[in-house]
Design a protein around this motif. Structure first.
Motif, PDB file in Angstrom:
ATOM      1  N   GLY A   1       0.846  -1.193   0.000  1.00 24.60           N
ATOM      2  CA  GLY A   1       0.000   0.000   0.000  1.00 24.60           C
ATOM      3  C   GLY A   1       0.879   1.239   0.000  1.00 24.60           C
ATOM      4  N   ASP A   2       0.684   2.102   0.992  1.00 24.49           N
ATOM      5  CA  ASP A   2       1.487   3.324   1.110  1.00 24.49           C
ATOM      6  C   ASP A   2       2.605   3.183   2.133  1.00 24.49           C
ATOM      7  OD1 ASP A   2      -0.046   4.622  -0.767  1.00 24.49           O
ATOM      8  OD2 ASP A   2      -1.417   5.493   0.711  1.00 24.49           O
ATOM      9  N   GLU A   3       2.761   2.011   2.708  1.00 24.58           N
ATOM     10  CA  GLU A   3       3.710   1.828   3.803  1.00 24.58           C
ATOM     11  C   GLU A   3       4.904   0.949   3.395  1.00 24.58           C
ATOM     12  OE1 GLU A   3       3.691   0.061   8.346  1.00 24.58           O
ATOM     13  OE2 GLU A   3       1.808   0.276   7.271  1.00 24.58           O
ATOM     14  N   MET A   4       6.109   1.387   3.786  1.00 22.47           N
ATOM     15  CA  MET A   4       7.307   0.577   3.611  1.00 22.47           C
ATOM     16  C   MET A   4       7.338  -0.430   4.761  1.00 22.47           C
ATOM     17  SD  MET A   4       8.739   1.759   0.910  1.00 22.47           S
ATOM     18  CE  MET A   4       8.867   3.258  -0.057  1.00 22.47           C
ATOM     19  N   ILE A   5       7.347  -1.717   4.427  1.00 21.29           N
ATOM     20  CA  ILE A   5       7.218  -2.748   5.468  1.00 21.29           C
ATOM     21  C   ILE A   5       8.464  -3.596   5.650  1.00 21.29           C
ATOM     22  CG2 ILE A   5       4.713  -2.884   5.280  1.00 21.29           C
ATOM     23  CD1 ILE A   5       5.208  -5.486   3.594  1.00 21.29           C
ATOM     24  N   GLY A   6       9.414  -3.471   4.753  1.00 17.59           N
ATOM     25  CA  GLY A   6      10.621  -4.285   4.866  1.00 17.59           C
ATOM     26  C   GLY A   6      11.675  -3.845   3.869  1.00 17.59           C
ATOM     27  N   ILE A   7      12.750  -4.616   3.845  1.00 20.05           N
ATOM     28  CA  ILE A   7      13.853  -4.358   2.921  1.00 20.05           C
ATOM     29  C   ILE A   7      14.251  -5.694   2.314  1.00 20.05           C
ATOM     30  CG2 ILE A   7      15.585  -4.556   4.757  1.00 20.05           C
ATOM     31  CD1 ILE A   7      17.193  -2.351   3.319  1.00 20.05           C
ATOM     32  N   TRP A   8      14.623  -5.652   1.045  1.00 22.52           N
ATOM     33  CA  TRP A   8      15.083  -6.865   0.365  1.00 22.52           C
ATOM     34  C   TRP A   8      16.463  -6.563  -0.195  1.00 22.52           C
ATOM     35  CZ3 TRP A   8      16.304  -8.838  -4.522  1.00 22.52           C
ATOM     36  CH2 TRP A   8      16.341 -10.238  -4.592  1.00 22.52           C
ATOM     37  N   THR A   9      17.434  -7.407   0.148  1.00 21.09           N
ATOM     38  CA  THR A   9      18.822  -7.161  -0.214  1.00 21.09           C
ATOM     39  C   THR A   9      19.426  -8.348  -0.943  1.00 21.09           C
ATOM     40  OG1 THR A   9      19.801  -8.097   1.795  1.00 21.09           O
ATOM     41  CG2 THR A   9      19.047  -5.812   1.932  1.00 21.09           C
TER      42      THR A   9
ATOM     43  N   HIS B   1      10.539 -13.258   1.312  1.00 23.97           N
ATOM     44  CA  HIS B   1      11.989 -13.371   1.517  1.00 23.97           C
ATOM     45  C   HIS B   1      12.632 -12.088   2.033  1.00 23.97           C
ATOM     46  CE1 HIS B   1      12.025 -17.305  -0.419  1.00 23.97           C
ATOM     47  NE2 HIS B   1      11.140 -16.791  -1.256  1.00 23.97           N
ATOM     48  N   MET B   2      11.834 -11.067   2.323  1.00 24.78           N
ATOM     49  CA  MET B   2      12.366  -9.785   2.775  1.00 24.78           C
ATOM     50  C   MET B   2      12.762  -9.847   4.251  1.00 24.78           C
ATOM     51  SD  MET B   2       8.968  -7.488   3.217  1.00 24.78           S
ATOM     52  CE  MET B   2       7.685  -7.942   4.373  1.00 24.78           C
ATOM     53  N   THR B   3      13.497  -8.820   4.669  1.00 29.28           N
ATOM     54  CA  THR B   3      13.840  -8.644   6.071  1.00 29.28           C
ATOM     55  C   THR B   3      12.860  -7.648   6.667  1.00 29.28           C
ATOM     56  OG1 THR B   3      16.176  -9.065   5.622  1.00 29.28           O
ATOM     57  CG2 THR B   3      15.652  -7.918   7.664  1.00 29.28           C
ATOM     58  N   SER B   4      12.223  -8.058   7.747  1.00 26.28           N
ATOM     59  CA  SER B   4      11.233  -7.225   8.406  1.00 26.28           C
ATOM     60  C   SER B   4      11.266  -7.551   9.896  1.00 26.28           C
ATOM     61  CB  SER B   4       9.848  -7.530   7.825  1.00 26.28           C
ATOM     62  OG  SER B   4       8.886  -6.656   8.326  1.00 26.28           O
ATOM     63  N   PRO B   5      11.039  -6.651  10.800  1.00 25.83           N
ATOM     64  CA  PRO B   5      10.606  -5.278  10.592  1.00 25.83           C
ATOM     65  C   PRO B   5      11.728  -4.409  10.041  1.00 25.83           C
ATOM     66  CG  PRO B   5      11.029  -5.625  12.916  1.00 25.83           C
ATOM     67  CD  PRO B   5      11.204  -6.951  12.224  1.00 25.83           C
ATOM     68  N   LEU B   6      11.336  -3.296   9.501  1.00 26.38           N
ATOM     69  CA  LEU B   6      12.258  -2.366   8.859  1.00 26.38           C
ATOM     70  C   LEU B   6      12.920  -1.474   9.905  1.00 26.38           C
ATOM     71  CD1 LEU B   6      13.295  -1.277   6.149  1.00 26.38           C
ATOM     72  CD2 LEU B   6      11.337   0.266   6.124  1.00 26.38           C
ATOM     73  N   HIS B   7      14.252  -1.509   9.962  1.00 24.11           N
ATOM     74  CA  HIS B   7      15.008  -0.582  10.813  1.00 24.11           C
ATOM     75  C   HIS B   7      15.355   0.620   9.949  1.00 24.11           C
ATOM     76  CE1 HIS B   7      15.622  -3.428  14.083  1.00 24.11           C
ATOM     77  NE2 HIS B   7      15.859  -4.336  13.166  1.00 24.11           N
ATOM     78  N   PHE B   8      15.199   1.823  10.501  1.00 27.74           N
ATOM     79  CA  PHE B   8      15.541   3.025   9.749  1.00 27.74           C
ATOM     80  C   PHE B   8      16.175   4.039  10.679  1.00 27.74           C
ATOM     81  CE2 PHE B   8      11.194   3.585  11.185  1.00 27.74           C
ATOM     82  CZ  PHE B   8      11.198   4.861  11.697  1.00 27.74           C
ATOM     83  N   ALA B   9      16.834   5.022  10.073  1.00 26.44           N
ATOM     84  CA  ALA B   9      17.469   6.106  10.828  1.00 26.44           C
ATOM     85  C   ALA B   9      16.729   7.399  10.538  1.00 26.44           C
ATOM     86  CB  ALA B   9      18.934   6.240  10.426  1.00 26.44           C
ATOM     87  N   SER B  10      16.754   8.278  11.506  1.00 24.87           N
ATOM     88  CA  SER B  10      16.203   9.612  11.307  1.00 24.87           C
ATOM     89  C   SER B  10      17.179  10.425  10.456  1.00 24.87           C
ATOM     90  CB  SER B  10      16.011  10.288  12.660  1.00 24.87           C
ATOM     91  OG  SER B  10      15.606  11.622  12.489  1.00 24.87           O
ATOM     92  N   HIS B  11      16.686  11.404   9.758  1.00 23.31           N
ATOM     93  CA  HIS B  11      17.504  12.232   8.868  1.00 23.31           C
ATOM     94  C   HIS B  11      18.645  12.933   9.602  1.00 23.31           C
ATOM     95  CE1 HIS B  11      15.981  16.275  10.071  1.00 23.31           C
ATOM     96  NE2 HIS B  11      15.000  15.517  10.557  1.00 23.31           N
TER      97      HIS B  11
ATOM     98  N   PHE C   1      24.887   0.205  12.205  1.00 23.10           N
ATOM     99  CA  PHE C   1      25.356  -0.850  11.312  1.00 23.10           C
ATOM    100  C   PHE C   1      25.995  -1.985  12.102  1.00 23.10           C
ATOM    101  CE2 PHE C   1      25.427   2.474   7.894  1.00 23.10           C
ATOM    102  CZ  PHE C   1      24.565   1.828   7.027  1.00 23.10           C
ATOM    103  N   LEU C   2      26.849  -1.628  13.046  1.00 28.07           N
ATOM    104  CA  LEU C   2      27.546  -2.644  13.828  1.00 28.07           C
ATOM    105  C   LEU C   2      26.620  -3.356  14.804  1.00 28.07           C
ATOM    106  CD1 LEU C   2      30.876  -0.735  14.558  1.00 28.07           C
ATOM    107  CD2 LEU C   2      30.550  -2.664  12.998  1.00 28.07           C
ATOM    108  N   GLY C   3      25.786  -2.607  15.484  1.00 25.21           N
ATOM    109  CA  GLY C   3      24.916  -3.198  16.495  1.00 25.21           C
ATOM    110  C   GLY C   3      23.797  -4.046  15.933  1.00 25.21           C
ATOM    111  N   LEU C   4      23.270  -3.663  14.775  1.00 32.05           N
ATOM    112  CA  LEU C   4      22.147  -4.389  14.176  1.00 32.05           C
ATOM    113  C   LEU C   4      22.586  -5.356  13.074  1.00 32.05           C
ATOM    114  CD1 LEU C   4      19.663  -1.372  13.884  1.00 32.05           C
ATOM    115  CD2 LEU C   4      19.560  -3.256  15.540  1.00 32.05           C
ATOM    116  N   TYR C   5      23.887  -5.404  12.781  1.00 33.88           N
ATOM    117  CA  TYR C   5      24.438  -6.258  11.717  1.00 33.88           C
ATOM    118  C   TYR C   5      23.754  -5.987  10.381  1.00 33.88           C
ATOM    119  CZ  TYR C   5      26.542  -8.751  15.590  1.00 33.88           C
ATOM    120  OH  TYR C   5      27.254  -9.067  16.709  1.00 33.88           O
ATOM    121  N   LEU C   6      23.693  -4.692  10.025  1.00 32.83           N
ATOM    122  CA  LEU C   6      23.060  -4.279   8.776  1.00 32.83           C
ATOM    123  C   LEU C   6      24.099  -3.746   7.807  1.00 32.83           C
ATOM    124  CD1 LEU C   6      20.068  -2.226  10.251  1.00 32.83           C
ATOM    125  CD2 LEU C   6      20.021  -4.575   9.424  1.00 32.83           C
TER     126      LEU C   6
END
Length: 165
Positions: free
Chosen positions: A55-63, A86-96, A107-112
């Motif tokens: 829909g209008d929501e970002m729900i995951g990331i696929w890498t 096959h995506m990774t969810s929930p989505l972790h994001f950073a503020s601007h 990156f180090l703490g979440l292994y992203l």
């Protein structure tokens, strides 16, 4: 005679600064699209990760890593497999306004390897560990150049050492 430092207090680069520097845009797929479609989109945009939208929501990331994990299953077929499965969810994001140092910790703490950046209610883009390391190295290079410009030979000459001793 004192020497005035040429540097000014300067804030660390933020996630938004990195995105603006690299002119990033959001690449996304719907969760029901096939893995083959996602791969095509990633290749077309020369990216290693895409956001997954419902829909209008970002729900995951696929890498690329998600593709590798899926392809280890003998029944996996990129032409029929759905990204949402096959995506990774929930989505972790950073503020601007997250600083480079804070991004490194994420990156180090979440292994992203990729972190989407959000401002208010919308995503600005995505930063990779490589983007953040590059920004950090460029900042350190700038700092070294500033320090070198302060510590010229004239600076040492003016210390008033009695060189005859």
């Amino acid at each position: 005679m004192g020497v005035e430092p040429k540097t000014k207090e300067r804030a660390l680069k933020t996630a938004e600064d990195i995105i603006l520097d690299k002119n990033n845009h959001i690449v996304h797929v719907g969760k029901t699209q096939t893995v083959a479609e996602a791969i095509h989109l990633m290749n077309e945009n020369k990216v290693g990760a895409i956001l997954v939208k419902e829909g209008d929501e970002m729900i995951g990331i696929w890498t690329e890593r998600d593709y590798l994990r899926g392809s280890s299953d003998p029944a996996f077929d990129p032409k029929t497999a759905r990204v949402g499965d096959h995506m990774t969810s929930p989505l972790h994001f950073a503020s601007h306004d997250t600083t480079v140092t804070q991004l490194e910790e994420m990156f180090l703490g979440l292994y992203l390897r990729h972190i989407p950046v959000k401002k208010d209610d919308s995503f600005l883009g995505m930063v990779s560990i490589g983007d953040v390391l590059r920004a950090n190295l460029l900042d350190k290079d700038r700092q070294i150049k500033e320090l070198n410009s302060m510590a010229s030979w004239q600076y040492y000459e003016n210390w008033g050492w009695d060189k005859s001793k």
